[in-house]
Enzyme design. Structure first.
Site, PDB file in Angstrom:
ATOM      1  N   LYS A 146     -14.640  -3.072  -0.784  1.00  0.00           N
ATOM      2  CA  LYS A 146     -14.710  -1.715  -1.446  1.00  0.00           C
ATOM      3  C   LYS A 146     -14.364  -1.563  -2.511  1.00  0.00           C
ATOM      4  O   LYS A 146     -14.851  -0.978  -3.630  1.00  0.00           O
ATOM      5  CB  LYS A 146     -13.929  -0.690  -0.410  1.00  0.00           C
ATOM      6  CG  LYS A 146     -13.716   0.607  -0.959  1.00  0.00           C
ATOM      7  CD  LYS A 146     -12.983   1.681  -0.150  1.00  0.00           C
ATOM      8  CE  LYS A 146     -11.344   1.361  -0.156  1.00  0.00           C
ATOM      9  NZ  LYS A 146     -10.664   1.997  -1.136  1.00  0.00           N
ATOM     10  N   ASN A 147     -12.890  -2.178  -2.828  1.00  0.00           N
ATOM     11  CA  ASN A 147     -12.408  -2.015  -4.194  1.00  0.00           C
ATOM     12  C   ASN A 147     -12.871  -2.682  -5.530  1.00  0.00           C
ATOM     13  O   ASN A 147     -12.792  -2.385  -6.567  1.00  0.00           O
ATOM     14  CB  ASN A 147     -10.718  -2.204  -4.027  1.00  0.00           C
ATOM     15  CG  ASN A 147     -10.179  -1.069  -3.310  1.00  0.00           C
ATOM     16  OD1 ASN A 147     -10.600  -0.083  -2.824  1.00  0.00           O
ATOM     17  ND2 ASN A 147      -8.971  -1.447  -2.850  1.00  0.00           N
ATOM     18  N   CYS A 173      -6.311   8.759  -1.524  1.00  0.00           N
ATOM     19  CA  CYS A 173      -5.248   8.815  -0.515  1.00  0.00           C
ATOM     20  C   CYS A 173      -3.940   9.342  -1.100  1.00  0.00           C
ATOM     21  O   CYS A 173      -3.543   8.954  -2.059  1.00  0.00           O
ATOM     22  CB  CYS A 173      -5.051   7.391   0.417  1.00  0.00           C
ATOM     23  SG  CYS A 173      -6.423   6.836   1.050  1.00  0.00           S
ATOM     24  N   ARG A 196       0.441   8.684  -7.604  1.00  0.00           N
ATOM     25  CA  ARG A 196      -0.569   7.975  -8.394  1.00  0.00           C
ATOM     26  C   ARG A 196      -0.823   8.520  -9.684  1.00  0.00           C
ATOM     27  O   ARG A 196      -1.886   8.902 -10.199  1.00  0.00           O
ATOM     28  CB  ARG A 196      -2.018   8.534  -7.413  1.00  0.00           C
ATOM     29  CG  ARG A 196      -1.711   8.245  -5.992  1.00  0.00           C
ATOM     30  CD  ARG A 196      -2.126   6.979  -5.381  1.00  0.00           C
ATOM     31  NE  ARG A 196      -2.939   5.976  -5.627  1.00  0.00           N
ATOM     32  CZ  ARG A 196      -3.920   5.678  -4.866  1.00  0.00           C
ATOM     33  NH1 ARG A 196      -3.998   6.524  -3.724  1.00  0.00           N
ATOM     34  NH2 ARG A 196      -4.829   4.884  -5.014  1.00  0.00           N
ATOM     35  N   PRO A 197       0.062   8.135 -10.559  1.00  0.00           N
ATOM     36  CA  PRO A 197       0.194   8.590 -12.045  1.00  0.00           C
ATOM     37  C   PRO A 197      -0.804   7.757 -12.710  1.00  0.00           C
ATOM     38  O   PRO A 197      -1.359   6.723 -12.163  1.00  0.00           O
ATOM     39  CB  PRO A 197       1.389   8.176 -12.410  1.00  0.00           C
ATOM     40  CG  PRO A 197       2.012   7.296 -11.468  1.00  0.00           C
ATOM     41  CD  PRO A 197       1.583   7.666 -10.338  1.00  0.00           C
ATOM     42  N   ASP A 239      -0.358   6.920 -16.161  1.00  0.00           N
ATOM     43  CA  ASP A 239       0.586   6.838 -17.628  1.00  0.00           C
ATOM     44  C   ASP A 239       0.074   5.298 -18.279  1.00  0.00           C
ATOM     45  O   ASP A 239      -0.100   5.322 -19.234  1.00  0.00           O
ATOM     46  CB  ASP A 239       2.010   7.025 -17.541  1.00  0.00           C
ATOM     47  CG  ASP A 239       2.586   5.921 -16.272  1.00  0.00           C
ATOM     48  OD1 ASP A 239       1.972   6.057 -15.117  1.00  0.00           O
ATOM     49  OD2 ASP A 239       3.330   5.313 -16.555  1.00  0.00           O
ATOM     50  N   LEU A 240       0.037   4.563 -17.087  1.00  0.00           N
ATOM     51  CA  LEU A 240      -0.108   2.892 -17.751  1.00  0.00           C
ATOM     52  C   LEU A 240      -1.763   2.980 -18.297  1.00  0.00           C
ATOM     53  O   LEU A 240      -2.065   2.204 -19.293  1.00  0.00           O
ATOM     54  CB  LEU A 240      -0.115   2.055 -16.781  1.00  0.00           C
ATOM     55  CG  LEU A 240       1.402   1.903 -16.228  1.00  0.00           C
ATOM     56  CD1 LEU A 240       1.585   0.881 -15.280  1.00  0.00           C
ATOM     57  CD2 LEU A 240       2.341   1.566 -17.320  1.00  0.00           C
ATOM     58  N   ASP A 263      -1.989  -2.542   1.088  1.00  0.00           N
ATOM     59  CA  ASP A 263      -3.255  -2.071   1.888  1.00  0.00           C
ATOM     60  C   ASP A 263      -3.402  -2.570   3.253  1.00  0.00           C
ATOM     61  O   ASP A 263      -4.015  -2.251   4.238  1.00  0.00           O
ATOM     62  CB  ASP A 263      -4.450  -2.395   1.259  1.00  0.00           C
ATOM     63  CG  ASP A 263      -4.701  -1.526  -0.016  1.00  0.00           C
ATOM     64  OD1 ASP A 263      -5.619  -1.564  -0.747  1.00  0.00           O
ATOM     65  OD2 ASP A 263      -4.015  -0.650  -0.150  1.00  0.00           O
ATOM     66  N   ARG A 321     -14.031   5.886   5.241  1.00  0.00           N
ATOM     67  CA  ARG A 321     -14.004   5.600   3.677  1.00  0.00           C
ATOM     68  C   ARG A 321     -14.261   4.304   3.304  1.00  0.00           C
ATOM     69  O   ARG A 321     -14.475   3.886   2.318  1.00  0.00           O
ATOM     70  CB  ARG A 321     -12.650   6.460   3.046  1.00  0.00           C
ATOM     71  CG  ARG A 321     -12.746   7.813   3.174  1.00  0.00           C
ATOM     72  CD  ARG A 321     -11.565   8.251   2.279  1.00  0.00           C
ATOM     73  NE  ARG A 321     -11.479   7.823   1.006  1.00  0.00           N
ATOM     74  CZ  ARG A 321     -10.634   8.083   0.119  1.00  0.00           C
ATOM     75  NH1 ARG A 321      -9.375   8.975   0.370  1.00  0.00           N
ATOM     76  NH2 ARG A 321     -10.605   7.489  -1.006  1.00  0.00           N
TER      77      ARG A 321
HETATM   78  C1  EPZ Z   1      -5.645   0.174  -6.418  1.00  0.00           C
HETATM   79  O1  EPZ Z   1      -5.092   1.442  -6.367  1.00  0.00           O
HETATM   80  C2  EPZ Z   1      -6.536  -0.045  -4.769  1.00  0.00           C
HETATM   81  N1  EPZ Z   1      -7.439   1.260  -4.859  1.00  0.00           N
HETATM   82  C3  EPZ Z   1      -5.452   0.464  -3.712  1.00  0.00           C
HETATM   83  O2  EPZ Z   1      -6.317   0.570  -2.462  1.00  0.00           O
HETATM   84  C4  EPZ Z   1      -4.364  -0.471  -3.624  1.00  0.00           C
HETATM   85  O3  EPZ Z   1      -3.675  -0.052  -2.641  1.00  0.00           O
HETATM   86  C5  EPZ Z   1      -3.799  -0.501  -4.977  1.00  0.00           C
HETATM   87  O4  EPZ Z   1      -4.775  -1.050  -6.237  1.00  0.00           O
HETATM   88  C6  EPZ Z   1      -2.556  -1.657  -5.056  1.00  0.00           C
HETATM   89  O5  EPZ Z   1      -3.271  -2.881  -4.707  1.00  0.00           O
HETATM   90  C7  EPZ Z   1      -8.685   0.727  -5.735  1.00  0.00           C
HETATM   91  O6  EPZ Z   1      -8.833  -0.155  -6.123  1.00  0.00           O
HETATM   92  C8  EPZ Z   1      -9.757   2.095  -5.659  1.00  0.00           C
HETATM   93  P1  EPZ Z   1      -2.210   0.688  -8.806  1.00  0.00           P
HETATM   94  P2  EPZ Z   1      -4.508   1.741  -7.828  1.00  0.00           P
HETATM   95  O7  EPZ Z   1      -2.662   1.364  -9.880  1.00  0.00           O
HETATM   96  O8  EPZ Z   1      -5.357   1.047  -8.817  1.00  0.00           O
HETATM   97  C9  EPZ Z   1       1.734   2.850 -10.093  1.00  0.00           C
HETATM   98  C10 EPZ Z   1      -7.039   1.296  -0.593  1.00  0.00           C
HETATM   99  O9  EPZ Z   1      -6.454   1.625   0.692  1.00  0.00           O
HETATM  100  N2  EPZ Z   1       1.266   3.145 -11.379  1.00  0.00           N
HETATM  101  O10 EPZ Z   1      -1.836  -0.819  -8.553  1.00  0.00           O
HETATM  102  O11 EPZ Z   1      -4.583   3.247  -7.786  1.00  0.00           O
HETATM  103  C11 EPZ Z   1       1.295   3.857  -8.762  1.00  0.00           C
HETATM  104  O12 EPZ Z   1       1.694   4.880  -8.485  1.00  0.00           O
HETATM  105  C12 EPZ Z   1      -6.262   1.696  -1.748  1.00  0.00           C
HETATM  106  O13 EPZ Z   1      -8.173   0.667  -0.664  1.00  0.00           O
HETATM  107  C13 EPZ Z   1       1.867   3.990 -12.221  1.00  0.00           C
HETATM  108  O14 EPZ Z   1       2.972   4.168 -12.143  1.00  0.00           O
HETATM  109  O15 EPZ Z   1      -3.112   0.969  -7.581  1.00  0.00           O
HETATM  110  C14 EPZ Z   1       1.540   2.736  -7.613  1.00  0.00           C
HETATM  111  O16 EPZ Z   1       2.825   3.251  -7.062  1.00  0.00           O
HETATM  112  C15 EPZ Z   1      -5.176   2.588  -1.610  1.00  0.00           C
HETATM  113  N3  EPZ Z   1       1.056   4.216 -13.422  1.00  0.00           N
HETATM  114  C16 EPZ Z   1       1.562   1.468  -8.181  1.00  0.00           C
HETATM  115  O17 EPZ Z   1       1.755   1.611  -9.764  1.00  0.00           O
HETATM  116  C17 EPZ Z   1      -0.163   3.840 -13.783  1.00  0.00           C
HETATM  117  O18 EPZ Z   1      -0.791   4.256 -14.653  1.00  0.00           O
HETATM  118  C18 EPZ Z   1       0.260   0.607  -7.791  1.00  0.00           C
HETATM  119  O19 EPZ Z   1      -0.787   1.309  -8.486  1.00  0.00           O
HETATM  120  C19 EPZ Z   1      -0.957   3.335 -12.483  1.00  0.00           C
HETATM  121  C20 EPZ Z   1      -0.320   2.937 -11.139  1.00  0.00           C
END
Ligand code: EPZ
Length: 417
Positions: free
Chosen positions: A22-23, A117, A122-123, A125-126, A306, A398
């Protein structure tokens, strides 16, 4: 609201074939918009998140349709109406992965702040820090991200956290940017490597995906790829592996890349689960005396967040005390309250969950709160004696294709009402 009803207490036995990731699919569908030629993507799972992203891309002027049971035809438009439809974009997190492609190809993007979800704030900022460093002007307007860039410039970007989405957006933006981009402390998930392989197949110049330093040299256009096959879904695979162990069954999970499952395989073996690793399959047989373990979720190649909720169910069936530390999301223990209704004994202290194994779980009425919590409740229903009814089971659809059929083929008594 759809409901899934499970009559549990039976060991799962047999074989299950895993669908595409999916991802990886969601990111690669967004990346396909950068191409100047139509592309057929293969091994795409037919799940609701994919169909939602198809609606978004279609509404923006792209032509996208199923061209086979698991293949998608995507023809990016010359002119795109850059506003992603709000109602659809809010349904999933991955709509934010349109940002990089739209900025680098069309110079403009307007996307409703993404949904997905509710496992944390889910910010983004990065994402914004990296894209702004490349020259994008980004602002939030009435719940939408509005981004503009005449021509993105390569930059050196250090990610405070190895965010998967931020890494992906910057990788895609860098493809057509002027000059070189370096992404430091990049995410190393297999889905990142799959995205990089796809971008390079289209003609991008990207090196280092899978390590914490990715280097991209901008090119003028991407047009060299008309067909690409996505990797199998390591989280779908892991979910069936944990279901096999939790029900004390014997299941062969086929069409996997074992390397992607290493963190989970290591933890299952530590718990004394029998895991046999083949070329493109993994066989999971729950041994006799399973042992409690401690888990910390970490960015890849650490234990995947996950798989955290699913593991909580297995650990609830193992005598002794296990712990789970959730280091990625700040609100990913919502499934605990539902598991307790089935008789699980779990205590949550901030980011730590303390799990005391119980003799058995009893069926009850529960509700899914997010995708992986839903998957965990499904596993719990398969373990529990009696009937478990899972509300809000739309969450499960989903991310899991043919989930009922696959579990029924393994001997589960499961139906949707
Ligand atoms: C991806 O989400 C996946 N979703 C998530 O899978 C997965 O849990 C996650 O990566 C971590 O492996 C998709 O690929 C569509 P992150 P993503 O940015 O990209 C913080 C599932 O069940 N963060 O790595 O949103 C954030 O708050 C889903 O299939 C910032 O602070 O994850 C979190 O605490 C759920 N600022 C951490 O980083 C930012 O700009 C990880 O988020 C971005 C993220």
């Amino acid at each position: 609201m759809k409901e899934i009803v499970v009559n549990g207490g039976k060991a799962l036995k047999g074989q299950v074939r895993i669908h595409g990731a999916k991802n990886a699919s969601l990111a690669i569908m967004c990346a396909a918009l950068i191409s100047d030629v139509p592309i057929t993507l293969e091994n795409i799972p037919n799940i609701s998140d994919i169909n939602t992203l198809m609606n978004i891309i279609g509404a923006m002027g792209g032509e996208v349709r199923w061209s086979g049971s698991d293949s998608l035809y995507i023809a990016p438009p010359d002119k795109i109406n850059v506003e992603a439809p709000r109602d659809q974009a809010k349904k999933l997190r991955a709509s934010n992965l349109l940002l990089g492609p739209l900025l680098t190809k069309y110079g403009y993007a307007k996307i409703a702040l993404p949904g997905g979800c509710n496992i944390g704030v889910r910010p983004m900022d990065l994402h914004f820090k990296g894209l702004s460093k490349m020259g994008a002007k980004i602002k939030l307007e009435k719940g939408c991200i509005v981004a503009k860039a005449d021509k993105l410039r390569g930059a050196s970007i250090y990610l405070d956290f190895p965010s998967v989405g931020a890494t992906e957006n910057i990788m895609m933006a860098a493809c057509l940017a002027e000059g070189q981009t370096f992404i430091e402390n990049a995410a190393k998930e297999p889905e990142i490597v799959d995205l990089a392989n796809f971008l390079n197949a289209m003609g991008a110049k990207m090196r280092g995906a899978g390590t914490d330093l990715i280097k991209v040299v901008g090119v003028n256009s991407l047009y060299r790829c008309d067909r690409y096959t996505v990797i199998p879904d390591r989280i779908e695979a892991g979910t069936y592996m944990v279901a096999a162990a939790a029900t004390r069954g014997d299941v062969v999970v086929q069409n996997v890349i074992p390397k992607h499952l290493e963190p989970l395989i290591a933890k299952l073996k530590e718990a004394n689960v029998d895991v046999i690793v083949g070329e493109d399959y993994v066989r999971v047989k729950a041994g006799k005396d399973l042992k409690p373990v401690d888990i910390k979720t970490m960015p890849y190649p650490g234990f995947p967040t996950d798989m955290q909720s699913q593991m909580m169910v297995l650990l609830s069936t193992i005598p002794g005390i296990s712990t789970i530390v959730e280091n990625i999301f700040e609100n990913r223990f919502q499934v605990v309250d539902e598991l307790k209704r089935l008789g699980a004994k779990i205590k949550v202290e901030g980011r730590i969950a303390i799990i005391e194994g119980v003799e058995e779980l009893q069926g009850a009425e529960v509700r899914a709160t997010d995708l992986r919590a839903g998957a965990a409740l499904l596993i719990a229903g398969l373990v529990a004696n009696g009937e478990t009814r899972i509300g809000n089971s739309e969450y499960i659809y989903r991310g899991y294709q043919d989930v009922q059929e696959k579990f029924m083929a393994l001997g589960a008594d499961i139906r949707q009402i």
